[in-house]
Design an enzyme around this catalytic site. Structure first.
Site, PDB file in Angstrom:
ATOM      1  N   HIS A 265       0.947  -1.137   0.075  1.00 40.84           N
ATOM      2  CA  HIS A 265      -0.070   0.043  -0.044  1.00 40.84           C
ATOM      3  C   HIS A 265       0.891   1.271   0.049  1.00 40.84           C
ATOM      4  O   HIS A 265       2.175   1.214  -0.234  1.00 40.84           O
ATOM      5  CB  HIS A 265      -0.989  -0.168   1.163  1.00 40.84           C
ATOM      6  CG  HIS A 265      -0.328  -0.328   2.428  1.00 40.84           C
ATOM      7  ND1 HIS A 265       0.558   0.348   3.163  1.00 40.84           N
ATOM      8  CD2 HIS A 265      -0.276  -1.263   3.309  1.00 40.84           C
ATOM      9  CE1 HIS A 265       0.861   0.060   4.153  1.00 40.84           C
ATOM     10  NE2 HIS A 265       0.557  -1.140   4.434  1.00 40.84           N
TER      11      HIS A 265
ATOM     12  N   HIS B 153       3.991   1.380   1.892  1.00 39.64           N
ATOM     13  CA  HIS B 153       5.190   0.574   1.298  1.00 39.64           C
ATOM     14  C   HIS B 153       5.934   1.417   0.147  1.00 39.64           C
ATOM     15  O   HIS B 153       6.879   1.589   0.006  1.00 39.64           O
ATOM     16  CB  HIS B 153       4.691  -0.720   0.681  1.00 39.64           C
ATOM     17  CG  HIS B 153       4.330  -1.691   1.793  1.00 39.64           C
ATOM     18  ND1 HIS B 153       2.834  -2.175   1.970  1.00 39.64           N
ATOM     19  CD2 HIS B 153       5.026  -2.597   2.754  1.00 39.64           C
ATOM     20  CE1 HIS B 153       3.021  -2.852   2.874  1.00 39.64           C
ATOM     21  NE2 HIS B 153       4.066  -3.147   3.476  1.00 39.64           N
TER      22      HIS B 153
ATOM     23  N   VAL C 162       2.471   6.321   7.114  1.00 37.90           N
ATOM     24  CA  VAL C 162       1.696   6.922   6.307  1.00 37.90           C
ATOM     25  C   VAL C 162       0.277   6.984   6.873  1.00 37.90           C
ATOM     26  O   VAL C 162      -0.149   5.666   7.006  1.00 37.90           O
ATOM     27  CB  VAL C 162       1.799   6.300   4.965  1.00 37.90           C
ATOM     28  CG1 VAL C 162       0.889   6.861   3.802  1.00 37.90           C
ATOM     29  CG2 VAL C 162       3.053   6.598   4.541  1.00 37.90           C
TER      30      VAL C 162
ATOM     31  N   GLY D 295       9.252   0.894   8.072  1.00 38.53           N
ATOM     32  CA  GLY D 295       8.191   2.035   8.666  1.00 38.53           C
ATOM     33  C   GLY D 295       8.115   2.057  10.132  1.00 38.53           C
ATOM     34  O   GLY D 295       8.362   1.013  10.622  1.00 38.53           O
TER      35      GLY D 295
ATOM     36  N   ASP E 274       5.509   0.209  12.556  1.00 38.35           N
ATOM     37  CA  ASP E 274       5.989  -1.228  13.201  1.00 38.35           C
ATOM     38  C   ASP E 274       7.209  -0.719  14.220  1.00 38.35           C
ATOM     39  O   ASP E 274       8.147  -0.984  13.911  1.00 38.35           O
ATOM     40  CB  ASP E 274       6.154  -2.261  12.522  1.00 38.35           C
ATOM     41  CG  ASP E 274       4.771  -3.031  11.773  1.00 38.35           C
ATOM     42  OD1 ASP E 274       3.999  -3.086  12.702  1.00 38.35           O
ATOM     43  OD2 ASP E 274       4.991  -3.099  10.746  1.00 38.35           O
TER      44      ASP E 274
HETATM   45  O1  PAF Z   1       7.281  -5.604   8.364  1.00 42.91           O
HETATM   46  C1  PAF Z   1       6.748  -6.676   7.649  1.00 42.91           C
HETATM   47  O2  PAF Z   1       6.354  -6.718   6.692  1.00 42.91           O
HETATM   48  C2  PAF Z   1       7.699  -7.621   8.279  1.00 42.91           C
HETATM   49  O3  PAF Z   1       7.608  -7.899   9.662  1.00 42.91           O
HETATM   50  C3  PAF Z   1       9.079  -8.039   7.530  1.00 42.91           C
HETATM   51  C4  PAF Z   1       9.962  -6.739   8.062  1.00 42.91           C
HETATM   52  C5  PAF Z   1       9.119  -7.923   6.125  1.00 42.91           C
HETATM   53  C6  PAF Z   1       9.709  -9.227   7.814  1.00 42.91           C
HETATM   54  O4  PAF Z   1       9.075 -10.334   7.384  1.00 42.91           O
END
Ligand code: PAF
Length: 444
Positions: free
Chosen positions: A181, A184, A323, A294, A297
């Site tokens: 989205h 990303h 975002v 991001g 998390d």
């Molecule tokens: O944030 C995510 O999408 C996942 O935890 C990651 C960092 C790609 C690891 O699988």
């Protein structure tokens, strides 16, 4: 080097343009290692680049046989540009007496900092296509640079990144689990702006899902993901199958200590071990100069930073801002599962955090008073089942003792159960962050 047929694109928009182009063709024919030079006619074209319009170009293409490598042929082209009076390094957006692009060199593929062959955009430019057609080429049969290239095996991915690094490129890695989205896309844009090459990984990592979690149901939208990566001009997408990432004997795991055991780590035992293991595996394969995560998390970011520091990966971890939707909801792949009522209700998370931030901005410094402020807002929304609300030190998210604070990050997790399936949402906000949304979205 074995003999290859190469194609050059020529252009000029300064001085006696036809004379510059004609002289370049003549000079090419006299270079040792180059023979059988054949030129198209020259065509007038309006300038198509960025910035204010420049004078029109005269363009054409040249076919030649050569035993020179692509890098050596590029060296010849640069020398001819300099001879025609072009200042090197060429200032951006200036008229050019002579501009030579190496379009194709047999079936050779080059991907270094200074040179990419086939030329990544030859097929998009009519001022290149027209003279190539005139030289009798079937454009559909010519090699094109596929962007993004989609790789499935760890060996291919490691080899591609290693070629880039060997060619002097910086490499930006954007690890994802797909269902991409705008959040990303913002990581990809940042990687593109800061690095010579961008690699996105799309891998729903089984190691970070506990029993009963949504591994099987995690949204998988590969075709749409590829379109988003293409729009962000990502160079490579690495999309392995689980068996390729973890062979049957795979038994090494990265365990991160304190940073991984509270909040999400306490509620999802083993989750951050799985994240740290896959990120370590991706960093070891790609050896990127930069990796983009991001701030949504925030605890994952803290865990990854700790691991990278402890294990000495030579990669700069770049945090990227959350975002948000216009109403404050942080973008997340799982938002698609929210029912209409929960979608409306879940904005309470951001409003609760923003309310504590307002209180901090107005002078409230007591940790528990700030938390109580956010908790009171959360309590107004019965659809939100709170998992935790914490105020932690910004960065490593270490616990803050009761009493006055001079900053920190609020983190919240809550469950919403009324949609397609129950969804847990995470959000966080720095107490120092300036308001970033319309007042209506922030009002408690
Ligand atoms: O944030 C995510 O999408 C996942 O935890 C990651 C960092 C790609 C690891 O699988």
């Amino acid at each position: 080097m074995r003999e290859a047929i190469a194609y050059l694109g020529l252009g000029s928009n300064e001085g006696d343009r036809a004379a510059h182009l004609g002289r370049a063709v003549e000079r090419l024919g006299a270079v040792p290692g180059i023979g059988a030079v054949r030129a198209s006619s020259w065509h007038e074209n309006a300038y198509v680049g960025d910035g204010p319009p420049l004078a029109p170009f005269l363009n054409g293409a040249v076919e030649l046989r050569t035993v020179l490598s692509p890098a050596a042929l590029l060296g010849v082209a640069k020398a001819l540009e300099a001879e025609a009076g072009r200042r090197l390094p060429a200032p951006h957006h200036r008229p050019r007496p002579l501009d030579i692009d190496l379009l194709l060199h047999g079936d050779t593929i080059v991907d270094t900092r200074d040179l990419v062959v086939p030329h990544p955009r030859w097929h998009e430019r009519e001022f290149v296509r027209r003279p190539l057609r005139e030289l009798g080429l079937d454009l559909d049969a010519l090699p094109r640079w596929q962007r993004p290239a989609v790789l499935h095996t760890p060996a291919e991915f490691a080899a591609r990144c290693s070629t880039w690094l060997g060619g002097g490129c910086t490499v930006g890695l954007v690890p994802t689990m797909g269902a991409l989205h705008d959040g990303h896309a913002s990581l990809m844009r940042r990687a593109r702006a800061e690095c010579d090459r961008t690699a996105v990984t799309i891998f729903v990592n089984p190691l970070q899902f506990g029993p009963g979690e949504d591994f099987a149901a995690y949204p998988r939208t590969f075709d749409a993901d590829l379109r988003l990566c293409a729009a962000q001009q990502v160079d490579v997408v690495f999309a392995p199958e689980p068996a390729a990432m973890y062979d049957p004997d795979f038994c090494s795991h990265v365990a991160v200590g304190a940073a991984a055991t509270t909040m999400e780590g306490a509620l999802r035992p083993g989750h951050f071990g799985g994240v740290a293991t896959v990120v370590a595996r991706l960093l070891a394969l790609a050896r990127p100069t930069h990796a983009y995560f991001g701030e949504k998390d925030a605890q994952q970011l803290a865990v990854v930073r700790r691991m990278v520091q402890d294990l000495g990966f030579p990669t700069a971890i770049v945090p990227c801002p959350i975002v948000r939707e216009p109403d404050g909801l942080a973008r997340s792949s799982r938002n698609v599962y929210l029912g209409a009522e929960d979608r409306r209700a879940c904005t309470i998370l951001y409003r609760a955090l923003a309310s504590a931030r307002h209180a901090f901005a107005r002078g409230e410094r007591d940790r528990d008073a700030l938390l109580a402020r956010a908790r009171a807002v959360l309590a107004t929304e019965p659809r939100a089942a709170l998992d935790y609300l914490e105020l932690r030190r910004d960065g490593d998210l270490a616990a803050l003792p009761p009493g006055p604070v001079d900053g920190g990050r609020l983190l919240v997790a809550a469950r919403f159960a009324g949609g397609v399936r129950p969804v847990r949402l995470l959000d966080n906000l720095s107490l120092d962050a300036p308001p970033d949304l319309p007042a209506a979205a922030e009002a408690p």
